[in-house]
Design an enzyme around this catalytic site. Structure first.
Site, mmCIF file in Angstrom:
data_model
loop_
_atom_site.group_PDB
_atom_site.id
_atom_site.type_symbol
_atom_site.label_atom_id
_atom_site.label_comp_id
_atom_site.label_asym_id
_atom_site.label_seq_id
_atom_site.Cartn_x
_atom_site.Cartn_y
_atom_site.Cartn_z
ATOM 1 N N LEU A 17 0.838 -1.201 0.000
ATOM 2 C CA LEU A 17 0.000 0.000 0.000
ATOM 3 C C LEU A 17 0.873 1.250 0.000
ATOM 4 O O LEU A 17 0.628 2.209 -0.727
ATOM 5 C CB LEU A 17 -0.941 -0.007 1.214
ATOM 6 C CG LEU A 17 -1.903 1.179 1.285
ATOM 7 C CD1 LEU A 17 -2.793 1.257 0.054
ATOM 8 C CD2 LEU A 17 -2.763 1.123 2.554
ATOM 9 N N TRP A 562 8.691 3.880 22.097
ATOM 10 C CA TRP A 562 8.790 3.608 20.663
ATOM 11 C C TRP A 562 9.289 2.201 20.368
ATOM 12 O O TRP A 562 9.778 1.911 19.282
ATOM 13 C CB TRP A 562 9.647 4.694 19.988
ATOM 14 C CG TRP A 562 8.931 6.019 19.961
ATOM 15 C CD1 TRP A 562 7.618 6.238 20.288
ATOM 16 C CD2 TRP A 562 9.456 7.303 19.597
ATOM 17 N NE1 TRP A 562 7.306 7.572 20.160
ATOM 18 C CE2 TRP A 562 8.410 8.255 19.742
ATOM 19 C CE3 TRP A 562 10.704 7.753 19.172
ATOM 20 C CZ2 TRP A 562 8.581 9.615 19.468
ATOM 21 C CZ3 TRP A 562 10.878 9.115 18.893
ATOM 22 C CH2 TRP A 562 9.831 10.026 19.042
ATOM 23 N N HIS A 695 9.135 21.475 10.501
ATOM 24 C CA HIS A 695 8.301 20.550 9.735
ATOM 25 C C HIS A 695 8.091 21.014 8.303
ATOM 26 O O HIS A 695 7.508 20.293 7.498
ATOM 27 C CB HIS A 695 6.946 20.375 10.422
ATOM 28 C CG HIS A 695 7.093 19.833 11.810
ATOM 29 N ND1 HIS A 695 7.224 20.655 12.907
ATOM 30 C CD2 HIS A 695 7.159 18.576 12.288
ATOM 31 C CE1 HIS A 695 7.364 19.910 13.988
ATOM 32 N NE2 HIS A 695 7.338 18.646 13.642
HETATM 33 N N1 GLN Z 1 18.081 14.853 18.859
HETATM 34 C C1 GLN Z 1 17.056 14.421 17.967
HETATM 35 C C2 GLN Z 1 17.215 15.129 16.636
HETATM 36 O O1 GLN Z 1 17.655 16.245 16.644
HETATM 37 C C3 GLN Z 1 15.690 14.717 18.527
HETATM 38 C C4 GLN Z 1 14.589 14.258 17.619
HETATM 39 C C5 GLN Z 1 13.204 14.354 18.219
HETATM 40 O O2 GLN Z 1 12.976 15.000 19.216
HETATM 41 N N2 GLN Z 1 12.230 13.726 17.615
HETATM 42 O O3 GLN Z 1 16.859 14.592 15.600
#
Ligand code: GLN
Ligand code: ZN
Length: 755
Positions: A17, A562, A695
């Site tokens: 998928l 995780w 992001h």
């Molecule tokens: N130290 C990690 C980075 O800079 C932290 C990533 C995260 O908080 N998801 O990628």
């Protein structure tokens, strides 16, 4: 006896998928190809279930992107901005809601975590003028397909109360104003499908969370309406992700034909639930864990079945998974690289179907088939495995005293002796850890993994990358540097691979959102650290610069959250073991001359239990584990932590109790609004609210960053404020990273001139 799963993973054995979706989005695959892949997957999944001997086949659990988004489409609750272009209907509009529409810059709907899982759903949007319109064509089509295959379809719907509670109001109007119309649409759908199906599953996982009296009332309204609309079909109301708790009287008194209980996370609720449920109601026993990968203890499950049977005739029992299998990988048989003795302990979705079928067979006949014996043997082997219990790890955890959780002095004292402070200007600038993971970096790692690069070549190449990152940071004028994490594929997997007690699947993918999947590490044994994990890289990076370098680690709670975690000891204990391993690493970094060590706790908040009453117990051990990790260092060493989320309000007191010297948090998108929470507890230590949204590739201007910092200064004292991005930069490209960091440094400098 009805045996069923609440849902099956969608992504496909070979992530078909994912690949088809992504090539469709790139314009390479046609819509027909996408739909035919989807059709193939659905049929394959139904066939797997039929072959296992399950009676009711879920329909509507499959989705091209997300099942909550499917519900939005099914009830026609499409936000206005996606309706304007009437030419775009069907799949185009569906994916526009999920991913936004770049051409006309229409933003996507928001995404957030599905309860306490790592799956993300699309958040329904409610406005006062929202209209609903039924479109159950896909569901009906799938019901017909299952019939063709010779199976019995069980449509699966996200319940209306869960749907409303998971959405958000865009204009301040109450989502409840939509309930009546929504219930009408659902009732219509029930009428359409009821003639075809003996059972309809309606998912209301919110039943396992804290509900308001208003929600209780609306539950009653909705399900009383459905009782009139369902015709000959029977409604199975499902609860999952926990016990029903104080919602049990409500759930047991709704006019539904069956009630599903999560007996993995809510094992203790069975007697009370059986007592509360009317005798004519069917109880669906969710005995096979949909959220973990271990073989079920079928003998223990058989006890529950016996208890349920005492209530009356066996036709009043259904057997199922605790929740949808969406949260499990597909088939453990693919794990040919794994140590076979460990693989024997595991059951993925395909194997879990067999477990449900074996339990149903037991419920019907009282006979324990060969799978019982097989699972028993595997569980015994697992318990007896030398890796499961490492005496020295257990002894070390047992010997912990309160002192292990306390820094030498309180923050106000430590800060005076932290030499790095004397080196730093006001508003020190830094980044969160990772720099862009370029194709070059990936190919070096891959080359090393495949054995095409010798370790010497690999180390030299990585050192080059680190040196380059350090040079770039010096050129930019950042104050506290990082090595850039080029050697890390993933912030959890990297550590798991170096710790005892972890193993890895090669195909254990689980959907995170849309086409994105994660492959969580597996914690199967006691955790310990055979040797230093990051020290050489950190020492090398520090040797390149007179500026302070941060040692960079992932915290124990994040590693726990995780991963797939062993279920034979409490999570808190596993977390404490990880904390001790990371503590050793912290101390080694300190000895290697790193004056700053950052311990990321990206997942601390997402581990929060669904019920407010359970928050404290979780936060107590989670925060303790962080403290255990950090507390061994001298006062002179500065401990940082990073958390990439912004809903702090409810847990602010606990964040303060982590007792880090500096924390960096996500803040740019909320325009620093969350900092109010810091004011509320008069947060004692330093804060780096993110001023650059990583992001998106957009470059924030100096002006904008300066503005955010001014806002932060309304809450944070100038000598406590750090300047940094929201999170790591590994998904970004260098050009926008450099441009953004230039502006970030310039904004900090401007602010310094003003102070
Ligand atoms: N130290 C990690 C980075 O800079 C932290 C990533 C995260 O908080 N998801 O990628
Ligand atoms: Zn982050």
């Amino acid at each position: 006896m009805n045996a069923h799963v609440l849902g099956f993973p969608r992504i496909g054995l070979g992530r078909e998928l994912k690949w088809t979706l992504e090539s469709y989005w790139r314009g390479e695959a046609s819509l027909e190809e996408l739909l035919s892949t989807a059709e193939r997957l659905k049929r394959r999944h139904w066939q797997v279930q039929m072959q296992a001997g399950l009676d009711l086949l879920p329909v509507g659990d499959f989705s091209l992107y997300d099942h909550v988004l499917d519900t939005v489409a099914m009830v026609g609750a499409v936000p206005e901005r996606f309706c304007r272009n009437s030419a775009e209907t069907g799949c185009a509009a569906y994916f526009a809601m999920a991913r936004g529409e770049a051409r006309s810059s229409i933003p996507a709907m928001e995404m957030t975590k599905w309860f306490d899982t790592n799956y993300h759903y699309i958040v329904p949007e409610f406005t006062n003028d929202l209209r609903f319109r039924k479109d159950a064509s896909r569901l009906l089509q799938d019901v017909r397909t299952v019939k063709e295959l010779g199976g019995t379809a069980k449509p699966v719907l996200v319940g209306p109360i869960t749907f409303l509670l998971l959405g958000k109001s865009m204009d301040g109007s109450s989502p409840w104003i939509h309930l009546e119309r929504l219930v009408d649409v659902y009732s219509d759908i029930l009428k359409d499908i009821s003639g075809e199906c003996p059972w309809i599953q309606i998912d209301e996982p919110v039943l396992c969370s804290d509900l308001s009296p208003k929600a209780h009332q609306e539950f009653r309204y909705a399900y009383e309406s459905f009782a009139g609309a369902k015709g000959h079909a029977r409604i199975l109301l499902t609860s999952y992700f926990g016990p029903l708790g104080d919602n049990l009287p409500l759930a047991a008194s709704l006019p539904v034909d069956g009630l599903h209980l999560d007996l993995v996370r809510g094992a203790e609720q069975l007697p009370a639930a059986l007592e509360a449920m009317p005798s004519e109601q069917v109880v669906s026993l969710g005995l096979v864990d949909g959220r973990n990968i271990w073989r079920a203890d079928l003998d223990a499950a058989a006890e529950c079945i016996n208890a349920a049977k005492q209530r009356g005739s066996e036709s009043k029992i259904m057997l199922g998974t605790s929740c949808s299998l969406l949260h499990c990988p597909v088939d453990v048989a693919l794990e040919t690289d794994m140590d076979p003795s460990i693989r024997e302990w595991m059951a993925f979705a395909v194997q879990k179907c067999d477990e449900v079928a074996a339990l149903a067979h037991f419920a019907e006949t009282g006979e324990r088939n060969s799978l019982f014996a097989k699972n028993r043997k595997a569980l015994q082997a697992r318990a007896a495995n030398p890796c499961a219990v490492d005496k020295s790890v257990r002894a070390r955890v047992d010997s912990l005293t309160p002192k292990h959780y306390e820094r030498g002095s309180v923050f106000a004292e430590r800060t005076k002796v932290q030499s790095v402070r004397r080196q730093l200007p006001l508003f020190p600038t830094t980044t969160i850890g990772s720099f862009p993971q370029t194709p070059e970096i990936r190919s070096i790692r891959l080359g090393h993994k495949k054995g095409e690069w010798t370790t010497e070549e690999y180390v030299a190449a990585m050192k080059n990358q680190i040196a380059e990152a350090v040079a770039r940071q010096e050129e930019l004028g950042l104050d506290v540097l990082v090595h850039g994490e080029p050697e890390r594929n993933d912030m959890v997997e990297y550590f798991g691979q170096q710790l005892n007690g972890f193993c890895f699947t090669s195909q254990g993918w689980v959907q995170s959102y849309g086409s994105r999947c994660v492959k969580p590490p597996v914690i199967f044994g006691d955790v310990s650290r055979p040797q230093a994990m990051t020290v050489d890289w950190a020492r090398y990076a520090q040797s390149l610069t007179p500026k302070p370098m941060k040692g960079m680690l992932t915290g124990p709670v994040t590693i726990l959250c995780w991963s797939f975690v062993r279920n034979d000891i409490p999570r808190s204990e596993v977390c404490r073991q990880i904390a001790l391993a990371i503590r050793d690493e912290v101390l080694d970094l300190e000895s290697a001359g790193l004056s700053i060590i950052q311990i990321d706790e990206a997942a601390l908040r997402e581990g929060l239990p669904l019920r407010a009453a359970d928050h404290e117990a979780y936060l107590r051990w989670a925060v303790d584990c962080f403290r255990l990790t950090a507390a061994g260092v001298r006062d002179e060493t500065q401990i940082h932590s990073h958390m990439c989320y912004s809903e702090f309000n409810a847990i602010m007191e606990w964040i303060a109790q982590m007792d880090a010297d500096v924390i960096s948090i996500e803040a740019s998108r909320s325009g620093m609004a969350l900092l109010e929470a810091f004011r509320a507890v008069s947060y004692p230590a330093d804060v780096g609210p993110g001023v650059y949204d990583i992001h998106s590739p957009r470059v924030p201007s100096e002006e904008e960053i300066h503005g955010l910092l001014k806002k932060a200064l309304e809450v944070v004292a100038p000598e406590r404020l750090w300047v940094n991005p929201d999170c790591g930069l590994k998904t970004r490209g260098w050009p926008e990273t450099i441009a953004s960091l230039k502006n970030l440094v310039a904004a900090a400098k401007r602010l310094r001139r003003e102070y």
